[in-house]
Write a protein that holds these residues in place. Structure first.
Motif, PDB file in Angstrom:
ATOM      1  N   PHE A  63      31.592  21.547  78.832  1.00  0.00           N
ATOM      2  CA  PHE A  63      31.860  21.253  79.901  1.00  0.00           C
ATOM      3  C   PHE A  63      32.540  22.426  80.646  1.00  0.00           C
ATOM      4  O   PHE A  63      33.699  23.096  80.298  1.00  0.00           O
ATOM      5  N   LYS A  64      31.800  22.761  81.753  1.00  0.00           N
ATOM      6  CA  LYS A  64      32.490  24.090  82.320  1.00  0.00           C
ATOM      7  C   LYS A  64      32.604  23.745  83.831  1.00  0.00           C
ATOM      8  O   LYS A  64      32.218  22.627  84.422  1.00  0.00           O
ATOM      9  N   GLY A  65      33.078  24.783  84.577  1.00  0.00           N
ATOM     10  CA  GLY A  65      33.497  24.599  86.150  1.00  0.00           C
ATOM     11  C   GLY A  65      32.252  24.033  86.890  1.00  0.00           C
ATOM     12  O   GLY A  65      32.503  23.308  87.553  1.00  0.00           O
ATOM     13  N   LYS A  66      31.147  24.682  86.701  1.00  0.00           N
ATOM     14  CA  LYS A  66      30.185  24.193  87.827  1.00  0.00           C
ATOM     15  C   LYS A  66      29.001  23.305  87.187  1.00  0.00           C
ATOM     16  O   LYS A  66      28.288  22.685  87.877  1.00  0.00           O
ATOM     17  N   ALA A  67      29.027  23.431  85.853  1.00  0.00           N
ATOM     18  CA  ALA A  67      27.996  22.211  85.039  1.00  0.00           C
ATOM     19  C   ALA A  67      28.499  22.320  83.738  1.00  0.00           C
ATOM     20  O   ALA A  67      29.176  22.941  83.120  1.00  0.00           O
ATOM     21  N   ALA A  68      27.737  21.046  83.103  1.00  0.00           N
ATOM     22  CA  ALA A  68      28.007  20.838  81.682  1.00  0.00           C
ATOM     23  C   ALA A  68      26.481  21.083  80.911  1.00  0.00           C
ATOM     24  O   ALA A  68      25.478  21.025  81.547  1.00  0.00           O
ATOM     25  N   LEU A  69      26.809  21.291  79.794  1.00  0.00           N
ATOM     26  CA  LEU A  69      25.324  21.551  78.763  1.00  0.00           C
ATOM     27  C   LEU A  69      25.473  20.795  77.636  1.00  0.00           C
ATOM     28  O   LEU A  69      26.470  20.829  77.030  1.00  0.00           O
ATOM     29  N   SER A  70      24.337  19.907  77.546  1.00  0.00           N
ATOM     30  CA  SER A  70      24.596  19.085  76.370  1.00  0.00           C
ATOM     31  C   SER A  70      23.318  19.528  75.404  1.00  0.00           C
ATOM     32  O   SER A  70      22.091  19.507  76.080  1.00  0.00           O
ATOM     33  N   ILE A  71      23.344  19.515  73.969  1.00  0.00           N
ATOM     34  CA  ILE A  71      22.041  19.854  73.174  1.00  0.00           C
ATOM     35  C   ILE A  71      22.032  18.765  72.377  1.00  0.00           C
ATOM     36  O   ILE A  71      23.180  18.360  71.782  1.00  0.00           O
ATOM     37  N   SER A  72      21.058  18.257  71.944  1.00  0.00           N
ATOM     38  CA  SER A  72      20.781  17.264  71.112  1.00  0.00           C
ATOM     39  C   SER A  72      19.296  17.325  70.429  1.00  0.00           C
ATOM     40  O   SER A  72      18.374  17.505  71.110  1.00  0.00           O
ATOM     41  N   PRO A  73      19.415  16.929  69.167  1.00  0.00           N
ATOM     42  CA  PRO A  73      17.897  16.958  68.406  1.00  0.00           C
ATOM     43  C   PRO A  73      17.147  15.850  68.511  1.00  0.00           C
ATOM     44  O   PRO A  73      17.571  14.609  68.604  1.00  0.00           O
ATOM     45  N   ILE A  74      15.921  16.200  68.438  1.00  0.00           N
ATOM     46  CA  ILE A  74      14.977  14.833  68.655  1.00  0.00           C
ATOM     47  C   ILE A  74      13.814  15.055  67.453  1.00  0.00           C
ATOM     48  O   ILE A  74      13.410  15.947  67.145  1.00  0.00           O
ATOM     49  N   LEU A  75      13.463  13.971  66.796  1.00  0.00           N
ATOM     50  CA  LEU A  75      12.998  14.051  65.318  1.00  0.00           C
ATOM     51  C   LEU A  75      11.335  14.293  65.744  1.00  0.00           C
ATOM     52  O   LEU A  75      10.715  13.538  66.875  1.00  0.00           O
ATOM     53  N   PRO A  76      10.636  14.951  64.876  1.00  0.00           N
ATOM     54  CA  PRO A  76       9.225  14.813  64.908  1.00  0.00           C
ATOM     55  C   PRO A  76       8.438  13.272  64.872  1.00  0.00           C
ATOM     56  O   PRO A  76       9.197  12.424  64.316  1.00  0.00           O
ATOM     57  N   LEU A  77       7.079  13.298  65.470  1.00  0.00           N
ATOM     58  CA  LEU A  77       6.502  12.080  65.130  1.00  0.00           C
ATOM     59  C   LEU A  77       5.526  12.403  63.838  1.00  0.00           C
ATOM     60  O   LEU A  77       4.833  13.279  63.828  1.00  0.00           O
ATOM     61  N   PHE A  78       5.313  11.235  63.098  1.00  0.00           N
ATOM     62  CA  PHE A  78       4.431  11.442  61.937  1.00  0.00           C
ATOM     63  C   PHE A  78       3.091  10.626  62.133  1.00  0.00           C
ATOM     64  O   PHE A  78       3.289   9.449  62.904  1.00  0.00           O
ATOM     65  N   THR A  79       2.195  10.970  61.761  1.00  0.00           N
ATOM     66  CA  THR A  79       0.714  10.033  61.920  1.00  0.00           C
ATOM     67  C   THR A  79       0.443   9.596  60.319  1.00  0.00           C
ATOM     68  O   THR A  79       0.528  10.553  59.678  1.00  0.00           O
TER      69      THR A  79
END
Lengths: 233, 233, 233, 233
Positions: free
Chosen positions: D57-73
């Motif tokens: 969380f910073k003065g002008k904006a916040a940045l969040s990173i999060s992982p997303i799983l691959p899809l299998f067939t």
């Protein structure tokens, strides 16, 4: 050339928590009892919980580090998300004799993910310092101040890890300092790097469970939008 | 430019433990029997135990490294904690002919977590040395002394890994030396870095089990203190 | 400044295996059939097997890397040990048009653990080369020779990955070359470093199973010798 | 010397997603509802899905990173392969007051594996930039252009992470910028390096399941060819 000796017991010898029996031969039973009581306090229901640490025993104090899991909150959807990040707990014990440490006078310092990031990216000649206030945002704010500093021993030989606890009510100022060799710091850096994704819950977010394995096999891909996409606004 | 060749069998070719069949063609069955007997000794009840290693075969000796799990002790709370750290076992076999090694004359050296930390943080021109006494703190202390040294081959080309076993009773002094290429040392460094959190039990302390998944969903957060906090004294 | 563009389709754009559908639009069905047939060949019984890769598509060829598990052998003790190390398979496809690749003309090169170690420890200006003979130690030895070389693109910009297959019987000499950017090589290095302990079986040797969790709780520690010790000769 | 303070609330303090309650005290409930709704959208059936992130969380904006799983067939063989790679989602929130962020005005940017590779291999003085077009290869191509740039703060002090979203239809050009300290970037680098093999499905390809544990114990090795070999053409 680095030399680690097991021949001569010395105050700079480092050993794992399994060495406590030897190191604390005079107070072994008391210490063990304290430990298992402490463990029992953590969560009465978590009977399968496992504890691990890495401890270095030095002349004036010992330092033990151990990881603490994050807490998840159930979501209405049935899934869950991290509610409170885990941490890496640093515990300092003052020495009360040759290879004897007083567990009752321990000082704790819980590293947040960002503080862990600071520690694992520390260059050989760099130092860092963190400040914690146990009563932050309460009426007792400022009564107790803790600081942890990590400063280089020089010549790429490791670091001093120092904790200072200033209690403005009891008018006390405790300070414990543990020299950590380059090899010991490499263990800490590796253990902290391993722990970091876990204390943030990323390993759980990235693990698949039999009942929730994501697969698009049963539904043709073009019939469902990709909800994970950055374009779904 | 580094060249690894599979065309010409040479004393510097390295291969995994699966190459033992070829390397030890003259004594394959005996060796295998010894191995499975050894495995059976480890724990009669651990029928699901799995063994893995990384082995380099050189002109005068072979060196195999393999990880050993920590032991946990049950706590009164129902949980458990590390009772004895695991280690990474280094096993040296002397060569007794071209690509033949004598398994019965092996020398062992078990690296502690801190010794693993020393090895994985070794710079290209640095060396390290460890000393072990099998009978430390017994009446036989000093009878047998083992030392392991790792010294650079020069020009960032890898390391010599040397073991010396001095037996003051039998008046013997055995020494085995294995040159390890930069690529082979990269495998060891990666495998040791991977193994380090595991031999200290951190992977188990950081894994969640269905029955003990920490969640605060059912209990409002403000109704329970946080027992993992550094402020709980 | 590195720029990766998704606006303009270009021959240097890299994408995951999921991009195959676009890249191979003219031969998509054939390719998919080939892939699933290939997968079916691996092990008729391993119905739960999962396949993953990382693929870069360039102007003259594409390069795909994917991990292959080690094989374990049951021991008389009931445990098991690695019988054959896994590997990381490199597959090259020649381009047959703009963003079209001929899967039937693929060339394979399986990296051993030590070759993986060589690749992940490669400095920005270093190169390495490996030689394989598919018929090594058979009567056909020397008929086909494969070599894989990795050479720097210069200025820390990545590497050329080249495969050469010399067939002395068919009098053919095929060569495919794929430029890999610094970012793509970082993906390969990270994926290979992750895969390395797994293709050697160390993750399985270091994992605990409910039925074999090592614990000394039920037996007092002093009543059993430590069979994993380096002192047990 | 780096100093991280918890005493004085400041706009540069970073905290995990668990700090949202404090940071967004004025809009906490709304935010939480949005989050759980969003989670519910991901997959109606994936009731066991877990979400984790790392937020600064910073003065002008916040940045969040999060992982997303691959899809299998699912494959015809019964196994499965990655059908779509996972990603690491970057979410930017503009600040609308002191420690207040507007979740409804978030901007998303999903990093591909190669973009993750670019980020984790970034040198202290290097920068990188990625361009995405949400409507690539559709009739709307070029209407919206997103770019993410990472530029050094100078003196090895971290990076600026900037997102620009240019909408040619709405004639808008939004830009959010978040300064990331060296310690915070170390967390991101470690989390992204951990996530990378997972978003490509390598952890699943390299994991063994009870029913599919590869073993050659029941069949003598010489009776079956090795289908995983590079020589099987």
């Amino acid at each position: 050339m680095l030399r680690l000796s097991r021949f001569l017991p010395s105050t700079s010898t480092s050993r794992g928590v399994t060495g406590l029996k030897d190191a604390l031969w005079s107070g072994s039973l008391t210490f063990k009892h304290a430990l298992s009581t402490s463990a029992a306090n953590v969560d009465e229901n978590a009977s399968a919980k496992k504890f691990a640490s890495y401890t270095v025993f030095k002349g004036k104090a010992a330092l033990s580090i151990s990881p603490i899991l994050p807490l998840f909150t159930k979501l209405e959807s049935g899934g869950s998300r991290v509610n409170r990040n885990g941490s890496v707990m640093l515990t300092f014990f003052p020495a009360v004799g040759q290879r004897k440490y007083d567990y009752t006078k321990k000082q704790l310092f819980a590293l947040s993910p960002t503080e862990v990031g600071s520690l694992i990216s520390l260059g050989p000649a760099e130092s860092c310092e963190f400040f914690h206030d146990p009563s932050m945002k309460s009426s007792h704010e400022g009564q107790v101040k803790k600081s942890l500093s990590i400063t280089p021993l020089g010549s790429d030989n490791g670091y001093f890890v120092n904790i200072t606890v200033l209690n403005n009510v009891q008018k006390t100022n405790e300070r414990l300092s543990v020299p950590v060799t380059k090899a010991e710091f490499a263990v800490m850096r590796t253990a902290l790097s391993f722990a970091l994704p876990h204390i943030m819950g990323w390993d759980q977010a990235l693990s698949t469970h039999p009942q929730s394995a994501p697969t698009s096999a049963s539904k043709p891909r073009f019939e469902r939008p990709n909800p994970d996409s950055e374009w779904d606004r």
